[in-house]
Design a protein around this motif. Structure first.
Motif, PDB file in Angstrom:
ATOM      1  N   ASP A   1       0.815  -1.216   0.000  1.00 14.94           N
ATOM      2  CA  ASP A   1       0.000   0.000   0.000  1.00 14.94           C
ATOM      3  C   ASP A   1       0.850   1.268   0.000  1.00 14.94           C
ATOM      4  N   ASP A   2       1.981   1.259   0.697  1.00 20.48           N
ATOM      5  CA  ASP A   2       2.788   2.469   0.733  1.00 20.48           C
ATOM      6  C   ASP A   2       3.396   2.774  -0.628  1.00 20.48           C
TER       7      ASP A   2
ATOM      8  N   GLN B   1       0.688   4.289  -2.800  1.00 18.05           N
ATOM      9  CA  GLN B   1       0.504   5.699  -2.459  1.00 18.05           C
ATOM     10  C   GLN B   1       1.628   6.557  -3.034  1.00 18.05           C
ATOM     11  N   GLU B   2       2.848   6.024  -3.025  1.00 16.95           N
ATOM     12  CA  GLU B   2       3.996   6.781  -3.515  1.00 16.95           C
ATOM     13  C   GLU B   2       3.889   7.072  -5.010  1.00 16.95           C
TER      14      GLU B   2
END
Length: 275
Positions: A136-137, A140-141
């Motif tokens: 997920d990170d 998002q990035e």
């Protein structure tokens, strides 16, 4: 028409039809299979050059290839060829065709014409499965980021192919290419999110130098290369493969030295890409 998955996340084999006779609802079904699975394989096809072109026109518009040799009588057909005495093949690295165009090609219809006794398989990776598996990170990035694509370093006069024994076979060395696309696109027909970068034609993230871009791009390439995203087309006489460039990467194996391999390809026009 019967369908069999080629792997859990990529590819489908379709039996019980002849592409030369497909139209109407059957064509719509085939399109949807390819939009979802990335690539579809059809065996034991009787598919003359005229039927190849007619099928492509029933699908939509044809993009004339600017780089490959063209079939003299049928310029809609590009020849993807490696001669028996050549060392280099076309497409022998992970890539997405035409990502360097402002409106990239939808995909290709590739027909086996001359095959080596073994080898020359084409591997595919599903970019929807690749995106879904990102943490997920990382999702998002990359949300909202765009990347620049070009083929100039591959096809120009002093490019990658020019330095090989394939250089004299190709055209378009004086062409200038370049396009900016979202790193994550939505498929125009399914709405699925797809990772849209590739190590052959993606140069940098917009607003960053290539050096600044590579750490993040390489993380995305590594994720896309997961074996869970892959299927393999083992070519046989009478095989036709159709794939969606928005959904897949592909890589043609160069493991048949001393033998010729010739494929006939028609490229299908695509739609503008958007996140």
């Amino acid at each position: 028409m019967k369908t069999t998955p080629m792997s859990p996340n990529c590819g489908v084999e379709v039996t019980g039809i002849q592409l030369s006779q497909v139209e109407g609802e059957a064509m719509d079904t085939i399109k949807q299979l390819i939009y979802e699975n990335g690539v579809a394989v059809f065996r034991e096809q009787e598919f003359s050059p005229e039927e190849h072109i007619a099928f492509a026109k029933r699908w939509g518009q044809i993009d004339i290839n600017q780089y490959f040799p063209l079939e003299q009588e049928y310029p809609e057909i590009a020849i993807v060829r490696k001669k028996a005495d050549q060392e280099t093949n076309i497409g022998g690295a992970w890539h997405t065709d035409h990502s360097y165009d402002q409106i990239p090609a939808m995909g290709s219809i590739l027909v086996a014409r001359t095959l080596p006794p073994k080898g020359g398989d084409t591997h595919f990776k599903h970019m929807g499965a690749a995106y879904d598996a990102l943490p997920d990170d990382l999702k998002q990035e990359i949300d909202g980021l765009e990347a620049f694509h070009t083929a100039d370093h591959v096809y120009k006069e002093d490019g990658i192919y020019a330095k090989t024994d394939m250089g004299s076979e190709l055209r378009g060395q004086d062409m200038k290419t370049g396009a900016v696309h979202p790193i994550v696109i939505r498929h125009p027909h399914t709405g699925r999110k797809l990772l849209y970068v590739n190590s052959s034609f993606t140069i940098n993230i917009v607003g960053r130098t290539r050096e600044e871009s590579l750490p993040l791009l390489n993380r995305l390439y590594d994720a896309a290369l997961s074996a869970e995203n892959e299927c393999k087309v083992v070519w046989q006489p009478g095989t036709v493969a159709i794939w969606d460039n928005r959904v897949t990467w592909h890589n043609a194996m160069n493991d048949y030295q001393g033998y010729a391999r010739e494929m006939h390809r028609i490229t299908l026009s695509g739609d503008a890409l958007a996140a």
